[in-house]
Design a protein around this motif. Sequence first.
Motif, PDB file in Angstrom:
ATOM      1  N   GLN A   1       8.127  21.371  41.916  1.00  0.00           N
ATOM      2  CA  GLN A   1       9.157  22.420  41.972  1.00  0.00           C
ATOM      3  C   GLN A   1       8.491  23.775  41.851  1.00  0.00           C
ATOM      4  O   GLN A   1       8.465  24.376  40.784  1.00  0.00           O
ATOM      5  CB  GLN A   1      10.182  22.230  40.843  1.00  0.00           C
ATOM      6  CG  GLN A   1      10.604  20.779  40.620  1.00  0.00           C
ATOM      7  CD  GLN A   1      11.286  20.183  41.829  1.00  0.00           C
ATOM      8  OE1 GLN A   1      12.141  20.813  42.442  1.00  0.00           O
ATOM      9  NE2 GLN A   1      10.878  18.981  42.199  1.00  0.00           N
TER      10      GLN A   1
ATOM     11  N   GLY B   1       9.093  26.630  43.611  1.00  0.00           N
ATOM     12  CA  GLY B   1       9.867  27.840  43.886  1.00  0.00           C
ATOM     13  C   GLY B   1       9.155  28.757  44.870  1.00  0.00           C
ATOM     14  O   GLY B   1       8.691  28.313  45.919  1.00  0.00           O
ATOM     15  N   ASP B   2       9.044  30.030  44.500  1.00  0.00           N
ATOM     16  CA  ASP B   2       8.359  30.997  45.371  1.00  0.00           C
ATOM     17  C   ASP B   2       6.874  31.130  45.028  1.00  0.00           C
ATOM     18  O   ASP B   2       6.156  31.908  45.659  1.00  0.00           O
ATOM     19  CB  ASP B   2       9.014  32.388  45.245  1.00  0.00           C
ATOM     20  CG  ASP B   2      10.466  32.343  45.705  1.00  0.00           C
ATOM     21  OD1 ASP B   2      10.760  31.547  46.609  1.00  0.00           O
ATOM     22  OD2 ASP B   2      11.287  33.103  45.149  1.00  0.00           O
ATOM     23  N   GLY B   3       6.431  30.427  44.003  1.00  0.00           N
ATOM     24  CA  GLY B   3       5.052  30.588  43.527  1.00  0.00           C
ATOM     25  C   GLY B   3       4.063  29.743  44.312  1.00  0.00           C
ATOM     26  O   GLY B   3       4.440  28.960  45.188  1.00  0.00           O
TER      27      GLY B   3
ATOM     28  N   SER C   1       1.307  26.761  45.139  1.00  0.00           N
ATOM     29  CA  SER C   1       1.281  25.335  44.804  1.00  0.00           C
ATOM     30  C   SER C   1      -0.015  25.005  44.076  1.00  0.00           C
ATOM     31  O   SER C   1      -0.957  25.793  44.054  1.00  0.00           O
ATOM     32  CB  SER C   1       1.376  24.504  46.081  1.00  0.00           C
ATOM     33  OG  SER C   1       0.161  24.604  46.789  1.00  0.00           O
TER      34      SER C   1
ATOM     35  N   GLY D   1      -0.080  35.320  41.030  1.00  0.00           N
ATOM     36  CA  GLY D   1       1.374  35.164  41.016  1.00  0.00           C
ATOM     37  C   GLY D   1       1.848  33.869  40.399  1.00  0.00           C
ATOM     38  O   GLY D   1       2.928  33.383  40.708  1.00  0.00           O
ATOM     39  N   HIS D   2       1.043  33.272  39.524  1.00  0.00           N
ATOM     40  CA  HIS D   2       1.398  32.017  38.873  1.00  0.00           C
ATOM     41  C   HIS D   2       1.571  32.305  37.383  1.00  0.00           C
ATOM     42  O   HIS D   2       0.657  32.107  36.583  1.00  0.00           O
ATOM     43  CB  HIS D   2       0.270  31.001  39.115  1.00  0.00           C
ATOM     44  CG  HIS D   2       0.505  29.644  38.533  1.00  0.00           C
ATOM     45  ND1 HIS D   2       1.441  28.766  39.015  1.00  0.00           N
ATOM     46  CD2 HIS D   2      -0.096  28.994  37.505  1.00  0.00           C
ATOM     47  CE1 HIS D   2       1.396  27.641  38.314  1.00  0.00           C
ATOM     48  NE2 HIS D   2       0.474  27.758  37.396  1.00  0.00           N
TER      49      HIS D   2
ATOM     50  N   THR E   1       7.241  31.676  36.674  1.00  0.00           N
ATOM     51  CA  THR E   1       7.325  31.655  38.133  1.00  0.00           C
ATOM     52  C   THR E   1       8.163  30.489  38.636  1.00  0.00           C
ATOM     53  O   THR E   1       9.038  30.654  39.479  1.00  0.00           O
ATOM     54  CB  THR E   1       5.917  31.575  38.753  1.00  0.00           C
ATOM     55  OG1 THR E   1       5.149  32.670  38.274  1.00  0.00           O
ATOM     56  CG2 THR E   1       5.984  31.615  40.262  1.00  0.00           C
ATOM     57  N   SER E   2       7.893  29.289  38.133  1.00  0.00           N
ATOM     58  CA  SER E   2       8.575  28.096  38.627  1.00  0.00           C
ATOM     59  C   SER E   2       8.554  27.019  37.550  1.00  0.00           C
ATOM     60  O   SER E   2       7.885  27.166  36.523  1.00  0.00           O
ATOM     61  CB  SER E   2       7.859  27.575  39.882  1.00  0.00           C
ATOM     62  OG  SER E   2       6.525  27.242  39.557  1.00  0.00           O
TER      63      SER E   2
END
Lengths: 206, 106
Positions: free
Chosen positions: A54, A56-58, A60, A128-129, A133-134
């Motif tokens: 999961q 999201g926009d972050g 992988s 960006g993690h 974030t997710s």
Amino acid sequence: MSAPAHHVDDQWPHEPEKATLEGRNKVIGFWLFLGGEAVLFGTLFATFLALRNQIGDGPSAAELFKLPMIATVTAILLVSSLTSVFAIQAMHRKEVKAMLNWLIVTVILGFCFLGMEIYEFVEYVHEGHTFTTSAFSSSFYTLVGFHGAHVAFGVAWISILIAQVRKKGLNLVTAPKVYVSAIYWHFIDVVWVFIFTVVYLMGKVG
Amino acid sequence: MTAHDMAPDNSKRRHRHEGKQKHIIAFIFSIVLTLIAFVTVASVGEVNPTFTVILLLVMAVLQVVIQMSYWMHMKDKGHVLPIVFMIGGVIIAFTAIVMSVYWVWW
């Protein structure tokens, strides 16, 4: 048969950590604690496995993780586990100086591990993690951060034990403490084996 | 130490201690298992993910068993309670993992 000069050596039992009732209780109690720790990390692994896709926009897991970095911290922790075994072997022979030296090496390697982990987390945040974030990032930081906190605690604990043995000497009171701290350190390494497997390597596979 | 350097007699009277050797062997096994895991991911990780994940988990369990047996002394005698505690913890942890994976993925 036994020269007086060797009296102290002869008094040193085969397993000094279990020579007193207090020592035996300490070791058994610590194993019960480690059973609880296994449950704690197990539930964190369960959360991570449930949420790891999961993103999201972050980014992988496969985009974030770099294998050379993970291999390096794994090697550091593995070597530190070996040096703490050597510390316990020196403790069993009552070679105080060798024991302290091995413990110091263990602590230094623990600091190296922590330093690299902090560097790694800072790098992830730049990519960006962040923690929020997710679901993947939250469960990742909780699991790996909890392990890092255990390493930090172990480093502090073993450092204090080094100071205490320096001050009070190695005896039947301090020996169980050193033994138990080494068991803890191995457990931290065992948890890391699952972290590099489940989080990093399986993250790379996808 | 210098005044009583009577090595043969001394070594006989002292307790017998395990050598470094078997711990170094456990260390080499750990390194090899770790290397197999990393190399597999780097080489066939994307080609055959199912095989890779199964192999990774087998390598991890093997390494943990080796480290717990030798470095944490669980194979030595007098370790019944530690084994009971750890297996108890692992059963609960494993139940939690199976349950949450089942909940989310099936």
